[in-house]
Design an enzyme around this catalytic site. Structure first.
Site, short mmCIF file in Angstrom:
data_model
loop_
_atom_site.label_atom_id
_atom_site.label_comp_id
_atom_site.label_asym_id
_atom_site.label_seq_id
_atom_site.Cartn_x
_atom_site.Cartn_y
_atom_site.Cartn_z
CG ASP A 203 -12.18 -0.23 -1.88
OD1 ASP A 203 -11.16 -0.02 -1.21
OD2 ASP A 203 -12.55 -1.37 -2.24
CD GLU A 272 -7.52 1.63 -2.22
OE1 GLU A 272 -6.79 1.13 -1.33
OE2 GLU A 272 -8.63 1.15 -2.55
#
Length: 534
Positions: A203, A272
């Site tokens: 993330d 990401e």
């Protein structure tokens, strides 16, 4: 391990699961790990290579699992660590790899690390988070903003300092400038790798480090300085965030993480990246074979989707990536579903969805398919009174948050969509989705579900589509026409995402693409895909 086994991720198809919304096995209205286990046969039939699970870790759920209070355990609402081990075993028996989310940039304020850190300025974890004194007038240390609204700084009365948070104030940012923090995070990675996971989706991988001098952000006064992946109406987009994130210090940590991954052959990472100039960081983070294996940015997860935009975006990837490897997605748990975001104005919505899925299946990189995308699900309509997402609640009505793409997966055409045996679900089941349920589509040969199964099976039949080079071919401006080549074959692919037939200059022998008629040799039909092998 053979080279193929080690590098399965290079062109492997990933299926993203949002556990809260996949399948509820115990009737409490929330999806869980046993529910996912019960659907592994369905997933394997999609011809994907891996599943990626969004967070299922212990959490107060202020941001639905992206606020972790225990990195090494399963939140009871999802099951147990024993359940997760069972999931790994069952997935592996079906030839499916298991990737899990790792949220390293921040924790929950309920994490014991933060509870210790806020006690005083001298304890063992006092420097594990980003703390700073107020300015002389009592205001925050600088002008940094949170993605979820307001300042990126929250005053803590116990320490008498501000702490930094890129997201909710209940999600304090870890201080990666502290080597002990890095070591603790790497130990967390080892914990899950030892359990048998095959890799991580990382993330906000570009947000681990900040400018230690806390320099103010400047203005995003040119297109290349604008943050990609956030609604432009959010004030966050007015700043150029290279001091708040995207620091070169990140590279050394990613090298440390890659060293850990190398101790577990056949594992992988996909990062990401939400940032200005995301392509630049994608290339930087995946180059050299010593950092991330793969990364993705938000360029194909925003509203723009005309052929010229797609062509230029993919070319930027090709121009920048070098020896790195991309991961492409058209939908995920953070954005409006592609069937709506890209296809809402299409004259043939189902045809558009199929051509978009074909694009995902044929680009150079590793495709990531989001749950329900194989059904062609449109964005759900979630009213304000039903919202769960704090992001949407803060910015309603201009931005309705992320709940519309997170509603329960429809398995059968009935009131609760077969998602739960209980009488309620954490988000409402979208009525339109019930008509597109797995049960309805399984029995129709020409359904989007069966098309998805076929197109990814077709991808596996063509080595060039899995790992071949990529180059655009001259064509009508509205046609996406490109060549994929490896040592075994060369295949030309033409994708028409418009409502008009488009001319194509044919080279090679036509091959049958599942779900589409053979081209006539002169034109590609509306919302259609054609391919030729040389």
């Amino acid at each position: 391990m053979s080279n193929t086994e080690l590098n399965w991720w290079r062109g492997g198809v990933i299926y993203q699961i949002y556990p809260r919304s996949y399948f509820d096995s115990n009737g409490d209205g929330i999806g869980d790990i046993p529910g996912i286990i019960s659907k592994l046969d369905y997933i394997a039939q999609l011809n994907v290579d891996a599943i990626w699970l969004s967070p299922f870790f212990t959490s107060p759920m202020k941001d639905f699992g992206y606020d972790v209070s225990d990195y090494r355990n399963v939140d009871p609402m999802f099951g147990s660590l024993h359940d997760f081990k069972h999931l790994i075993d069952e997935a592996h028996q079906r030839g499916l790899k298991v990737l899990i989310d790792q949220v390293y940039s921040h924790t929950s304020d309920q994490h014991e690390w933060f509870q210790d850190s806020r006690e005083d300025r001298t304890n063992d974890k006092a420097d594990w988070y980003v703390w700073a004194d107020a300015k002389a007038d009592g205001t925050p240390p600088n002008n940094w903003l949170s993605l979820f609204g307001g300042s990126a700084w929250q005053w803590d009365t116990r320490r008498g300092q501000y702490f930094m948070h890129n997201f909710l104030s209940s999600q304090p940012d870890l201080n990666f400038h502290n080597r002990e923090v890095q070591d603790a995070i790497l130990d967390t990675a080892r914990f899950w790798l030892d359990l048998g996971v095959d890799g991580f989706r990382l993330d906000v991988v570009n947000m681990y480090f900040h400018d230690a001098s806390l320099t103010d952000n400047g203005l995003a006064d040119s297109p290349e300085k604008v943050f990609v992946g956030v609604d432009p109406k959010n004030p966050f987009c007015r700043q150029y965030h290279v001091n708040q994130m995207c620091r070169d210090d990140n590279l050394a940590f990613l090298q440390r993480l890659r060293s850990v991954m190398n101790d577990y052959p056949g594992t992988t990472t996909v990062g990401e990246i939400g940032a200005p100039q995301g392509m630049k960081y994608m290339a930087q983070y995946t180059s050299g074979g010593d950092k991330l294996h793969m990364a993705y940015t938000f360029e194909l997860l925003n509203d723009a989707h005309d052929p010229d935009y797609i062509r230029k975006t993919i070319q930027k990837v090709e121009d920048n990536l070098g020896d790195g490897w991309p991961c492409f997605a058209l939908s995920n748990h953070d954005v409006v579903r592609s069937a709506t975001r890209w296809g809402q104005d299409a004259k043939d919505p189902a045809g558009f969805v199929r051509t978009a899925l074909s694009l995902l299946a044929t680009l150079r990189g590793s495709p990531c398919l989001y749950q329900g995308e194989e059904l062609g699900l449109p964005e759900a309509d979630v009213g304000f009174e039903q919202l769960q997402d704090p992001f949407g609640i803060e910015f309603w009505p201009e931005f309705k948050g992320r709940d519309g793409c997170r509603t329960p997966m429809p398995w059968i055409n009935e009131a609760m969509g077969g998602f739960t045996s209980g009488g309620h679900s954490w988000l409402p089941v979208e009525p339109i989705h019930r008509q597109l349920a797995v049960s309805e589509q399984t029995r129709l040969d020409d359904s989007t579900l069966n098309f998805t199964r076929q197109i990814f099976a077709w991808r596996k039949e063509h080595p060039a589509l899995q790992n071949g080079d990529f180059v655009w071919l001259d064509s009508d401006p509205q046609l996406l026409y490109f060549r994929r080549t490896n040592g075994q074959e060369t295949i030309n692919v033409a994708i028409n995402m418009t409502a008009n037939a488009l001319p194509v200059s044919v080279t090679g022998q036509a091959v049958s693409v599942p779900g589409f008629e053979q081209p006539d040799g002169q034109n590609v039909a509306p919302y259609s895909v054609a391919a030729w092998v040389q």
